[in-house]
Each structure stands twice: as structure tokens, then as C-alpha cells.
Motif scaffolding. Structure first.
Motif, PDB file in Angstrom:
ATOM      1  N   PRO A 287      -9.388  -4.548  11.059  1.00  0.00           N
ATOM      2  CA  PRO A 287     -10.451  -4.287  10.074  1.00  0.00           C
ATOM      3  C   PRO A 287     -10.478  -2.827   9.590  1.00  0.00           C
ATOM      4  O   PRO A 287     -10.753  -2.565   8.419  1.00  0.00           O
ATOM      5  CB  PRO A 287     -11.732  -4.639  10.829  1.00  0.00           C
ATOM      6  CG  PRO A 287     -11.309  -5.599  11.887  1.00  0.00           C
ATOM      7  CD  PRO A 287      -9.931  -5.135  12.300  1.00  0.00           C
ATOM      8  N   SER A 288     -10.158  -1.903  10.477  1.00  0.00           N
ATOM      9  CA  SER A 288     -10.104  -0.494  10.073  1.00  0.00           C
ATOM     10  C   SER A 288      -8.976  -0.273   9.075  1.00  0.00           C
ATOM     11  O   SER A 288      -9.133   0.436   8.079  1.00  0.00           O
ATOM     12  CB  SER A 288      -9.889   0.417  11.286  1.00  0.00           C
ATOM     13  OG  SER A 288     -10.968   0.314  12.172  1.00  0.00           O
ATOM     14  N   MET A 289      -7.828  -0.892   9.337  1.00  0.00           N
ATOM     15  CA  MET A 289      -6.699  -0.737   8.428  1.00  0.00           C
ATOM     16  C   MET A 289      -6.977  -1.400   7.092  1.00  0.00           C
ATOM     17  O   MET A 289      -6.546  -0.909   6.051  1.00  0.00           O
ATOM     18  CB  MET A 289      -5.420  -1.293   9.063  1.00  0.00           C
ATOM     19  CG  MET A 289      -4.175  -1.016   8.228  1.00  0.00           C
ATOM     20  SD  MET A 289      -3.953   0.732   7.743  1.00  0.00           S
ATOM     21  CE  MET A 289      -3.746   1.503   9.334  1.00  0.00           C
ATOM     22  N   THR A 290      -7.722  -2.502   7.103  1.00  0.00           N
ATOM     23  CA  THR A 290      -8.081  -3.151   5.844  1.00  0.00           C
ATOM     24  C   THR A 290      -8.836  -2.185   4.948  1.00  0.00           C
ATOM     25  O   THR A 290      -8.564  -2.100   3.745  1.00  0.00           O
ATOM     26  CB  THR A 290      -8.925  -4.421   6.110  1.00  0.00           C
ATOM     27  OG1 THR A 290      -8.131  -5.338   6.866  1.00  0.00           O
ATOM     28  CG2 THR A 290      -9.381  -5.073   4.822  1.00  0.00           C
ATOM     29  N   ARG A 291      -9.770  -1.420   5.526  1.00  0.00           N
ATOM     30  CA  ARG A 291     -10.522  -0.434   4.730  1.00  0.00           C
ATOM     31  C   ARG A 291      -9.588   0.646   4.176  1.00  0.00           C
ATOM     32  O   ARG A 291      -9.727   1.066   3.025  1.00  0.00           O
ATOM     33  CB  ARG A 291     -11.628   0.191   5.578  1.00  0.00           C
ATOM     34  CG  ARG A 291     -12.791  -0.761   5.836  1.00  0.00           C
ATOM     35  CD  ARG A 291     -13.982  -0.079   6.498  1.00  0.00           C
ATOM     36  NE  ARG A 291     -13.719   0.347   7.873  1.00  0.00           N
ATOM     37  CZ  ARG A 291     -13.801  -0.443   8.938  1.00  0.00           C
ATOM     38  NH1 ARG A 291     -14.135  -1.708   8.795  1.00  0.00           N
ATOM     39  NH2 ARG A 291     -13.568   0.036  10.150  1.00  0.00           N
ATOM     40  N   VAL A 292      -8.638   1.086   4.974  1.00  0.00           N
ATOM     41  CA  VAL A 292      -7.684   2.105   4.533  1.00  0.00           C
ATOM     42  C   VAL A 292      -6.828   1.555   3.394  1.00  0.00           C
ATOM     43  O   VAL A 292      -6.632   2.217   2.370  1.00  0.00           O
ATOM     44  CB  VAL A 292      -6.798   2.577   5.718  1.00  0.00           C
ATOM     45  CG1 VAL A 292      -5.641   3.430   5.240  1.00  0.00           C
ATOM     46  CG2 VAL A 292      -7.634   3.335   6.740  1.00  0.00           C
ATOM     47  N   VAL A 293      -6.335   0.334   3.565  1.00  0.00           N
ATOM     48  CA  VAL A 293      -5.489  -0.288   2.542  1.00  0.00           C
ATOM     49  C   VAL A 293      -6.258  -0.454   1.231  1.00  0.00           C
ATOM     50  O   VAL A 293      -5.744  -0.144   0.155  1.00  0.00           O
ATOM     51  CB  VAL A 293      -4.920  -1.638   3.040  1.00  0.00           C
ATOM     52  CG1 VAL A 293      -4.298  -2.435   1.905  1.00  0.00           C
ATOM     53  CG2 VAL A 293      -3.908  -1.396   4.155  1.00  0.00           C
ATOM     54  N   VAL A 294      -7.493  -0.908   1.316  1.00  0.00           N
ATOM     55  CA  VAL A 294      -8.312  -1.090   0.105  1.00  0.00           C
ATOM     56  C   VAL A 294      -8.507   0.266  -0.596  1.00  0.00           C
ATOM     57  O   VAL A 294      -8.380   0.354  -1.824  1.00  0.00           O
ATOM     58  CB  VAL A 294      -9.669  -1.749   0.449  1.00  0.00           C
ATOM     59  CG1 VAL A 294     -10.650  -1.656  -0.707  1.00  0.00           C
ATOM     60  CG2 VAL A 294      -9.453  -3.203   0.858  1.00  0.00           C
ATOM     61  N   ALA A 295      -8.795   1.297   0.175  1.00  0.00           N
ATOM     62  CA  ALA A 295      -8.991   2.627  -0.417  1.00  0.00           C
ATOM     63  C   ALA A 295      -7.708   3.123  -1.081  1.00  0.00           C
ATOM     64  O   ALA A 295      -7.733   3.628  -2.214  1.00  0.00           O
ATOM     65  CB  ALA A 295      -9.457   3.616   0.645  1.00  0.00           C
ATOM     66  N   LEU A 296      -6.587   2.985  -0.394  1.00  0.00           N
ATOM     67  CA  LEU A 296      -5.311   3.459  -0.949  1.00  0.00           C
ATOM     68  C   LEU A 296      -4.896   2.655  -2.173  1.00  0.00           C
ATOM     69  O   LEU A 296      -4.355   3.210  -3.136  1.00  0.00           O
ATOM     70  CB  LEU A 296      -4.223   3.414   0.122  1.00  0.00           C
ATOM     71  CG  LEU A 296      -4.367   4.434   1.247  1.00  0.00           C
ATOM     72  CD1 LEU A 296      -3.378   4.149   2.369  1.00  0.00           C
ATOM     73  CD2 LEU A 296      -4.197   5.853   0.722  1.00  0.00           C
ATOM     74  N   GLU A 297      -5.172   1.378  -2.137  1.00  0.00           N
ATOM     75  CA  GLU A 297      -4.869   0.550  -3.302  1.00  0.00           C
ATOM     76  C   GLU A 297      -5.739   0.978  -4.486  1.00  0.00           C
ATOM     77  O   GLU A 297      -5.265   1.073  -5.616  1.00  0.00           O
ATOM     78  CB  GLU A 297      -5.095  -0.923  -2.968  1.00  0.00           C
ATOM     79  CG  GLU A 297      -4.598  -1.865  -4.039  1.00  0.00           C
ATOM     80  CD  GLU A 297      -4.761  -3.322  -3.641  1.00  0.00           C
ATOM     81  OE1 GLU A 297      -3.976  -4.134  -4.158  1.00  0.00           O
ATOM     82  OE2 GLU A 297      -5.662  -3.654  -2.845  1.00  0.00           O
ATOM     83  N   GLY A 298      -7.004   1.284  -4.209  1.00  0.00           N
ATOM     84  CA  GLY A 298      -7.906   1.753  -5.262  1.00  0.00           C
ATOM     85  C   GLY A 298      -7.481   3.080  -5.865  1.00  0.00           C
ATOM     86  O   GLY A 298      -7.766   3.369  -7.025  1.00  0.00           O
ATOM     87  N   MET A 299      -6.786   3.895  -5.079  1.00  0.00           N
ATOM     88  CA  MET A 299      -6.271   5.181  -5.572  1.00  0.00           C
ATOM     89  C   MET A 299      -4.925   5.030  -6.284  1.00  0.00           C
ATOM     90  O   MET A 299      -4.357   6.006  -6.747  1.00  0.00           O
ATOM     91  CB  MET A 299      -6.095   6.161  -4.415  1.00  0.00           C
ATOM     92  CG  MET A 299      -7.371   6.616  -3.776  1.00  0.00           C
ATOM     93  SD  MET A 299      -6.951   7.768  -2.430  1.00  0.00           S
ATOM     94  CE  MET A 299      -8.132   7.286  -1.201  1.00  0.00           C
ATOM     95  N   GLY A 300      -4.420   3.810  -6.316  1.00  0.00           N
ATOM     96  CA  GLY A 300      -3.127   3.582  -6.972  1.00  0.00           C
ATOM     97  C   GLY A 300      -1.945   4.001  -6.118  1.00  0.00           C
ATOM     98  O   GLY A 300      -0.863   4.271  -6.651  1.00  0.00           O
ATOM     99  N   LEU A 301      -2.129   4.033  -4.792  1.00  0.00           N
ATOM    100  CA  LEU A 301      -1.063   4.497  -3.909  1.00  0.00           C
ATOM    101  C   LEU A 301      -0.355   3.358  -3.171  1.00  0.00           C
ATOM    102  O   LEU A 301       0.689   3.581  -2.555  1.00  0.00           O
ATOM    103  CB  LEU A 301      -1.618   5.507  -2.900  1.00  0.00           C
ATOM    104  CG  LEU A 301      -2.208   6.778  -3.535  1.00  0.00           C
ATOM    105  CD1 LEU A 301      -2.884   7.644  -2.480  1.00  0.00           C
ATOM    106  CD2 LEU A 301      -1.126   7.558  -4.276  1.00  0.00           C
TER     107      LEU A 301
END
Length: 144
Positions: free
Chosen positions: A66-80
């Protein structure tokens, strides 16, 4: 306690503090502070190991999914990061770096290495030789 044990304990103490201070100085040489160190770590893992599922990335990073899901969502939102269907498991996705993420990681590494190169230039040849040997020993310790 025998003298050797005290010497080793004192070295452990001094080395721990020196590594923490050095790491802090190195981390401060940031290009883009909107990306957290956690984000950079995840991006670096993807760069090193290639595309993978978020669960695999969580395993590499030693965090809960679940922690990584938040990181992935944030990075995806930044276009990374990009997501694509998993080739064998329709319930999963595979994440990968975007060209922007690759450029960010390169800029971060270049900034830190430029700072460190400048700092090393101010040392004597003997001090740089000692640090070369110490870096080999530290890699050995890190690999245990």
C-alpha cells in the motif's frame, strides 16, 4: 572490555556519525526537491532492475505494497512513470520510467557527483587514496 573491543566500538560510533553527516550533505545537492528521496529511491530501483509490478517494486524497496501504491500514484501523476498491462497476469500492471524520469535521475546524479568532485579536489592525493580504499571497504560492509 578489552581495548580492541573499545576501539571497534569507538570506530563504529565515529563512522556512523560521519556517514550520516556525509549522506545528509550529499542529499542536499538536489536538483528537484519536489521529488522526495523515497520517490528517487523507487525511480532508481526501476532504472537498475527494469520494469516491474508495483508489488515487486515494494519488495525491492522493502516497504508494504500500500505504501508503494501511493508512491507509484504520485510518480505517475508527475509524469515520471508509465503503466502497462502485465504480460501474463491480467490483474497486475507493469510500471516503467518515462524519459523525464531518466533525465531527472541523470540530473540528480550529475549534481551530486559535481559537488563531490569539487570537494574531493580540495583534498590531498593521500587523502583521496585513503578514500578510494575506504570506499571499497564500505562496499564490502554494505554487501553483507
Amino acid at each position: 572490555m578489552p581495548r580492541t573491543t573499545l576501539d571497534i566500538a569507538a570506530l563504529a560510533h565515529d563512522l556512523r556519525l560521519a556517514v550520516m553527516r556525509f549522506s545528509r550533505r550529499l542529499r542536499n545537492q538536489r536538483v528537484d526537491t519536489s521529488v522526495t528521496l523515497t520517490h528517487l529511491s523507487a525511480l532508481s530501483t526501476l532504472k537498475q532492475h527494469g520494469p516491474m509490478s508495483p508489488g515487486e517494486l515494494a519488495g525491492h524497496e522493502r516497504v508494504q505494497p500500500p505504501s508503494m501504491t501511493r508512491v507509484v500514484v504520485a510518480l505517475e501523476g508527475m509524469g515520471l512513470l508509465t503503466r502497462s498491462p502485465h504480460p501474463t497476469d491480467g490483474r497486475q500492471v507493469v510500471i516503467d520510467l518515462t524519459p523525464e524520469a531518466v533525465a531527472l535521475l541523470s540530473a540528480e546524479a550529475q549534481a551530486r557527483e559535481a559537488w563531490l568532485t569539487g570537494e574531493l579536489a580540495g583534498l590531498t592525493d593521500e587523502e583521496r587514496t585513503i578514500l578510494r580504499e575506504a570506499s571499497t571497504i564500505m562496499e564490502k560492509l554494505a554487501g553483507r
